[in-house]
Design a protein around this motif. Structure first.
Motif, PDB file in Angstrom:
ATOM      1  N   TYR A   1      -4.072   3.782  -7.698  1.00  9.86           N
ATOM      2  CA  TYR A   1      -2.611   3.714  -7.608  1.00  9.86           C
ATOM      3  C   TYR A   1      -2.103   2.312  -7.274  1.00  9.86           C
ATOM      4  O   TYR A   1      -0.939   1.992  -7.494  1.00  9.86           O
ATOM      5  CB  TYR A   1      -2.040   4.770  -6.657  1.00  9.86           C
ATOM      6  CG  TYR A   1      -2.576   4.786  -5.244  1.00  9.86           C
ATOM      7  CD1 TYR A   1      -2.348   3.748  -4.366  1.00  9.86           C
ATOM      8  CD2 TYR A   1      -3.260   5.906  -4.766  1.00  9.86           C
ATOM      9  CE1 TYR A   1      -2.801   3.793  -3.069  1.00  9.86           C
ATOM     10  CE2 TYR A   1      -3.715   5.962  -3.463  1.00  9.86           C
ATOM     11  CZ  TYR A   1      -3.485   4.904  -2.611  1.00  9.86           C
ATOM     12  OH  TYR A   1      -3.939   4.955  -1.327  1.00  9.86           O
TER      13      TYR A   1
ATOM     14  N   HIS B   1       0.819  -1.226   0.000  1.00  9.49           N
ATOM     15  CA  HIS B   1       0.000   0.000   0.000  1.00  9.49           C
ATOM     16  C   HIS B   1       0.857   1.282   0.000  1.00  9.49           C
ATOM     17  O   HIS B   1       0.504   2.277  -0.647  1.00  9.49           O
ATOM     18  CB  HIS B   1      -0.895  -0.026   1.249  1.00  9.49           C
ATOM     19  CG  HIS B   1      -1.751   1.172   1.425  1.00  9.49           C
ATOM     20  ND1 HIS B   1      -2.985   1.296   0.838  1.00  9.49           N
ATOM     21  CD2 HIS B   1      -1.557   2.319   2.113  1.00  9.49           C
ATOM     22  CE1 HIS B   1      -3.505   2.469   1.161  1.00  9.49           C
ATOM     23  NE2 HIS B   1      -2.664   3.113   1.936  1.00  9.49           N
TER      24      HIS B   1
ATOM     25  N   ASP C   1      -7.013   7.036   0.305  1.00 12.43           N
ATOM     26  CA  ASP C   1      -6.950   5.658  -0.186  1.00 12.43           C
ATOM     27  C   ASP C   1      -7.933   5.355  -1.322  1.00 12.43           C
ATOM     28  O   ASP C   1      -9.114   5.682  -1.249  1.00 12.43           O
ATOM     29  CB  ASP C   1      -7.179   4.693   0.983  1.00 12.43           C
ATOM     30  CG  ASP C   1      -5.994   4.730   1.945  1.00 12.43           C
ATOM     31  OD1 ASP C   1      -4.957   5.307   1.573  1.00 12.43           O
ATOM     32  OD2 ASP C   1      -6.111   4.161   3.041  1.00 12.43           O
TER      33      ASP C   1
ATOM     34  N   HIS D   1       0.941   4.476  -2.721  1.00 14.85           N
ATOM     35  CA  HIS D   1       0.816   5.938  -2.569  1.00 14.85           C
ATOM     36  C   HIS D   1       1.803   6.680  -3.485  1.00 14.85           C
ATOM     37  O   HIS D   1       1.474   7.720  -4.038  1.00 14.85           O
ATOM     38  CB  HIS D   1       1.051   6.351  -1.119  1.00 14.85           C
ATOM     39  CG  HIS D   1      -0.205   6.302  -0.277  1.00 14.85           C
ATOM     40  ND1 HIS D   1      -1.334   6.992  -0.612  1.00 14.85           N
ATOM     41  CD2 HIS D   1      -0.487   5.648   0.881  1.00 14.85           C
ATOM     42  CE1 HIS D   1      -2.268   6.777   0.302  1.00 14.85           C
ATOM     43  NE2 HIS D   1      -1.782   5.956   1.218  1.00 14.85           N
TER      44      HIS D   1
ATOM     45  N   SER E   1       1.167   9.638   5.503  1.00 12.11           N
ATOM     46  CA  SER E   1      -0.214   9.166   5.652  1.00 12.11           C
ATOM     47  C   SER E   1      -0.585   9.141   7.130  1.00 12.11           C
ATOM     48  O   SER E   1       0.147   9.654   7.972  1.00 12.11           O
ATOM     49  CB  SER E   1      -0.351   7.782   5.021  1.00 12.11           C
ATOM     50  OG  SER E   1       0.282   6.836   5.822  1.00 12.11           O
TER      51      SER E   1
HETATM   52 ZN    ZN Z   1      -3.032   5.151   2.614  1.00 11.18          ZN
END
Ligand code: ZN
Ligand code: KG4
Length: 344
Positions: free
Chosen positions: A315, A121, A311, A125, A147
């Motif tokens: 991506y 994850h 989120d 980003h 984040s």
């Molecule tokens: Zn995130």
């Protein structure tokens, strides 16, 4: 190559279809945020249950958008014959939430006979900057990931070639925003944006430099935001400044540190681009400061559009395209504590 991606790391259930890592075809995001507002923090059990509730409707809507059809069966037929791979976030995040996406993606990949690509994850980003076909980042680059759970600075020489430079030793930047928002009596859950909106109403910061700029001058690329939160608490208790002023001074302190450290990394590694990603990259003050200061040293700044800061699955597909090869199911597991360098 067309990738269908799935993201369920926390309280968003998202799916997207992306072509060649750069061209967003469609994206769907459902959120359980409102269910966590009352408790003042994400309740993992509720987040996971909402993921279970949302995953199938989100996938259904995604294939319908992709195929331009209102009929689920037709949309699935179209998706099966036009999608090349499935990608899924394997971590970091909440285990219950991650499992819904990972196991759902495995089931889809098995039934459609498509390869499955696992994605980190945090790397995702970074790839929110690859979705503007007119401005594809040049490498090498410095990437700043800010984040709710992470603050990391990495050197990206190429796709899949990352060097960790530093990160937070305690609270993440977003976490500091959220905790300070709560201290100021704003939203109990994810109040970063509200705090920033309040700071924007402050016409004059009469508390300039009242708060520390932690580790700004330290000889490394690490961050520490927990002391700042304690200092804000003391400032609020003194009752000397209005909430707007405290919010403004707090935001300036965080942005000073993020910008200062990032500029130092950009200069040291002589890169072509700066890539920013993560929920805090939606912060107007941070966006303005980086956009003004980084080009002065002849480095191109890439900051995602607001809708790609928080989120989503777009991506995730992009990161899958540029980094990861498909893996066997036996090698794909949800990992809540995955670090930025753990899985490329
Ligand atoms: Zn995130
Ligand atoms: O990347 P993200 O959506 O979720 C994680 O992966 O953690 O980031 C969420 C974080 C929260 O801490 C939220 O308060 C913060 O991003 N955030 C902001 C702003 N918008 C979102 N922080 C400061 N200013 C904003 N405008």
């Amino acid at each position: 190559m067309i990738i269908l991606s799935i993201e369920t790391s926390c309280d968003e259930t998202a799916a997207a279809v992306v072509k060649d890592g750069v061209e967003e075809i469609c994206s769907v995001v459902a959120s359980s945020k409102e269910f966590h507002e009352e408790t003042g923090g994400v309740v993992p059990e509720i987040a996971a249950r909402k993921q279970v509730e949302f995953i199938v409707p989100v996938l259904d809507r995604t294939v319908k958008k992709f195929s331009n059809s209102d009929n689920s069966a037709d949309a699935v037929e179209f998706a099966k014959s036009n999608i090349d791979s499935i990608a899924v976030t394997i971590g970091p995040g909440l285990i219950g939430s991650l499992l819904v996406g990972v196991e759902g993606a495995k089931a889809l990949s098995l039934s459609w006979g498509l390869p499955l690509i696992p994605v980190n994850h945090l790397i995702g980003h970074i790839y929110s900057n690859w979705l503007n076909p007119e401005k594809i980042p040049e490498l090498p680059a410095i990437a700043l990931i800010v984040s709710g759970g992470h603050t990391d600075l990495v050197l990206m020489k190429d796709h899949g070639d990352l060097t960790y430079l530093g990160g937070t030793l305690d609270d993440a930047a977003g976490e500091a925003f959220d905790k300070t928002a709560r201290l100021l009596g704003l939203s109990k859950y994810l109040g970063g944006r509200e705090l920033s909106d309040l700071a924007a109403t402050c016409s004059k910061n009469t508390a300039t430099e009242e708060l520390p700029r932690p580790m700004l001058d330290s000889d490394d690329f690490d961050f520490s935001f927990s002391g700042l939160k304690t200092a804000v608490k003391r400032l609020i208790e003194q009752d000397k400044y209005s909430k707007e002023v405290v919010a403004c001074e707090f935001e300036n302190a965080v942005v000073d540190v993020l910008v200062g450290k990032t500029l130092k990394a950009v200069r040291k590694y002589n890169v072509k681009s700066l890539l920013v990603g993560g929920g805090v990259s939606a912060n107007k003050n941070l966006r303005t400061r980086l956009s003004m200061e980084v080009p002065k040293i002849d480095v191109e700044v890439h900051i995602p559009p607001l809708r790609l800061c928080t989120d989503n699955a777009v991506y995730i597909a992009s990161a899958a395209y540029f980094n990861n090869s498909p893996r066997d199911f036996s090698e794909i597991d949800a990992n809540p504590s995955l670090g930025i360098m753990d899985y490329l």
